[in-house]
Motif scaffolding. Structure first.
Motif, PDB file in Angstrom:
ATOM      1  N   PHE A 312       0.857  -1.190   0.000  1.00 54.28           N
ATOM      2  CA  PHE A 312       0.000   0.000   0.000  1.00 54.28           C
ATOM      3  C   PHE A 312       0.890   1.235   0.000  1.00 54.28           C
ATOM      4  O   PHE A 312       1.730   1.405   0.883  1.00 54.28           O
ATOM      5  N   PHE A 314       0.691   5.369  -0.027  1.00 61.60           N
ATOM      6  CA  PHE A 314      -0.263   6.446   0.182  1.00 61.60           C
ATOM      7  C   PHE A 314       0.431   7.689   0.705  1.00 61.60           C
ATOM      8  O   PHE A 314       1.590   7.653   1.148  1.00 61.60           O
ATOM      9  N   ARG A 316      -0.335  11.035   3.303  1.00 59.35           N
ATOM     10  CA  ARG A 316      -1.203  11.527   4.361  1.00 59.35           C
ATOM     11  C   ARG A 316      -0.696  12.874   4.849  1.00 59.35           C
ATOM     12  O   ARG A 316       0.492  13.195   4.744  1.00 59.35           O
ATOM     13  N   PRO A 324      -5.637   8.407   4.775  1.00 63.69           N
ATOM     14  CA  PRO A 324      -4.830   8.701   3.580  1.00 63.69           C
ATOM     15  C   PRO A 324      -5.537   9.684   2.655  1.00 63.69           C
ATOM     16  O   PRO A 324      -6.759   9.637   2.493  1.00 63.69           O
ATOM     17  N   ALA A 327      -4.105   7.004  -2.403  1.00 63.37           N
ATOM     18  CA  ALA A 327      -3.520   5.681  -2.171  1.00 63.37           C
ATOM     19  C   ALA A 327      -3.524   4.851  -3.447  1.00 63.37           C
ATOM     20  O   ALA A 327      -4.375   5.034  -4.326  1.00 63.37           O
ATOM     21  N   ARG A 329      -2.470   0.527  -4.636  1.00 64.54           N
ATOM     22  CA  ARG A 329      -2.176  -0.813  -4.127  1.00 64.54           C
ATOM     23  C   ARG A 329      -1.433  -1.613  -5.184  1.00 64.54           C
ATOM     24  O   ARG A 329      -1.866  -1.689  -6.347  1.00 64.54           O
ATOM     25  N   LEU A 341       0.495   9.803  -7.248  1.00 63.81           N
ATOM     26  CA  LEU A 341      -0.573  10.056  -6.286  1.00 63.81           C
ATOM     27  C   LEU A 341      -1.060  11.481  -6.486  1.00 63.81           C
ATOM     28  O   LEU A 341      -0.282  12.432  -6.413  1.00 63.81           O
ATOM     29  N   PRO A 371      -4.456  -2.415   4.902  1.00 63.85           N
ATOM     30  CA  PRO A 371      -3.698  -1.177   4.675  1.00 63.85           C
ATOM     31  C   PRO A 371      -3.259  -0.477   5.942  1.00 63.85           C
ATOM     32  O   PRO A 371      -2.348   0.350   5.915  1.00 63.85           O
TER      33      PRO A 371
END
Length: 400
Positions: A312, A314, A316, A324, A327, A329, A341, A371
């Motif tokens: 995962f 991400f 934040r 998040p 994100a 995967r 992202l 996650p």
């Protein structure tokens, strides 16, 4: 449909065989019974001749008994293997009548309760239509065959709009809303069709539909565009500019309709200035954030993970909600990998990268596919959400 009717005909022949075979068997049994009766009559005639010869003194008692026994053996030999006669109350007419009625009734019941129209539609939709009129006819037939299909009604309504049939489209979209619920997009389509069906006259009905759509989704594009058109036609040029600017924010950068929309905004601005007004400055639109990061696995961890383990990745906020902001995967087998992202990857509309000035990049390996918890993790230093330079992120630490 030829293959379908051939299969149906074959099954019908099988069904008829259960009716006709007993009839044919009964005829054969009748022939066997007739032959047995003839053999009995011949036996009785032979015995009568022997009795006459005995009375005339030609045969004595022993010869009479021998002749009678010989005639009996011949009768047994001729009737050996003949089954006992069957008793039937159907006669010959009933089975033949049933053989005629079965296919007729079967065809009638299928045409009434069957799905021949749906089978034919499925075959038609497997081939590309040759014209818009042909596509319209197919959709109309699909709606007739499946009146409870909201999807078929929706596509039929859109097709009517492309053919400049807004009145028909409005009726279809109303049926779609009744089936699928009052979804913002459907309300916007219904309002647009109703507006053009009314000769581009704004009405309380259209206003109510657009208000309901935008209340549920302030970014509903059809309603925004329609309100801009209505404002422009009503010479409310600033309103038209505002609605169209809001619509412009929702369209992807490569959307071809942006050109026409920008042209409408320009014309509304010119007319506003020509009428003595002044175009209000639109609020600055914050540019969408987009972070590019290359994720890799530390060398000493490669023997401790499995190719199918989830990864995962991400971003934040360093100061803000723990959820998040964006994100992606992957799996361990995909590493090393470069991902992007951005605002388009937001987990929730109100939590976008561009709404937070500083973020942290995180990559976590989770064998259980969770996650929020895993075995190994990698974290970056805080960085601005507006960063455009590619980032490097290595998964190298136990996840505690």
């Amino acid at each position: 449909m030829i293959d379908f009717w051939l299969a149906a005909g074959l099954l019908l022949l099988v069904a008829l065989s259960f009716l006709l075979i007993p009839v044919l068997r009964s005829r054969r049994a009748q022939l066997e019974e007739d032959r047995t009766a003839l053999n009995v009559a011949l036996y009785q005639e032979r015995v009568a001749e022997l009795q006459v010869q005995q009375q005339e003194g030609v045969l004595d008692a022993a010869q009479m008994d021998a002749g009678r026994a010989e005639a009996a053996r011949e009768l047994l030999a001729d009737t050996e293997g003949v089954a006992a006669p069957r008793v039937t109350r159907l006669g010959k007419v009933a089975p033949l009548l049933a053989a005629i009625l079965v296919p007729v009734l079967g065809l009638g019941l299928y045409l009434h309760f069957g799905a021949s129209d749906k089978v034919e539609l499925t075959r038609e939709f497997a081939q590309a239509p040759q014209s818009m009129e042909e596509m319209t006819r197919r959709l109309e037939r699909a709606v007739a065959a499946q009146p409870d299909s909201a999807e078929a009604l929706y596509f039929l309504g859109r097709t009517y709009m492309t053919q400049d049939r807004p009145a028909d489209a409005a009726k279809v979209f109303e049926r779609t809303v009744n089936l699928a619920g009052r979804q913002p997009e459907l309300l916007g389509q219904w309002a647009q069709a109703q507006y053009f069906a009314d000769g581009k006259k704004w009405s309380d009905k259209v206003q109510a539909l657009t208000d309901e759509a935008l209340k549920a989704d302030p970014k509903e594009v059809t309603s925004l565009g329609l309100l801009g058109i209505a404002a422009f036609e009503g010479q409310r040029y600033q309103e038209a500019i505002d609605y169209w600017n809001r619509l412009l924010e929702q369209l992807p950068p490569d959307d071809q309709s942006r050109i026409a929309l920008q042209g409408g905004i320009t014309r509304a601005s010119e007319k506003l200035v020509a009428s003595g007004g002044k175009v209000a400055q639109a609020p600055a639109v914050k540019p969408a954030a987009l972070l590019k990061v290359r994720v890799d696995l530390a060398a000493d961890l490669k023997a401790k993970v499995q190719p199918g383990d989830s990864v995962f990745i991400f971003a934040r906020a360093t100061s803000g909600p723990p959820a998040p902001l964006a994100a992606k995967r992957l799996t361990v087998a995909d590493l090393p990998a470069t991902v992007e992202l951005g605002d388009g990857d937001a987990m929730m509309p109100q939590l976008k990268l561009s709404n937070f000035p500083e973020v942290q990049l995180v990559a976590r390996i989770s064998r259980a596919g969770q996650p929020t918890a895993g075995e190994w993790i990698g974290r970056s230093q805080p960085l601005a959400s507006s960063t455009t330079a590619p980032q490097e992120l290595t998964i190298d630490s136990p996840d505690k």
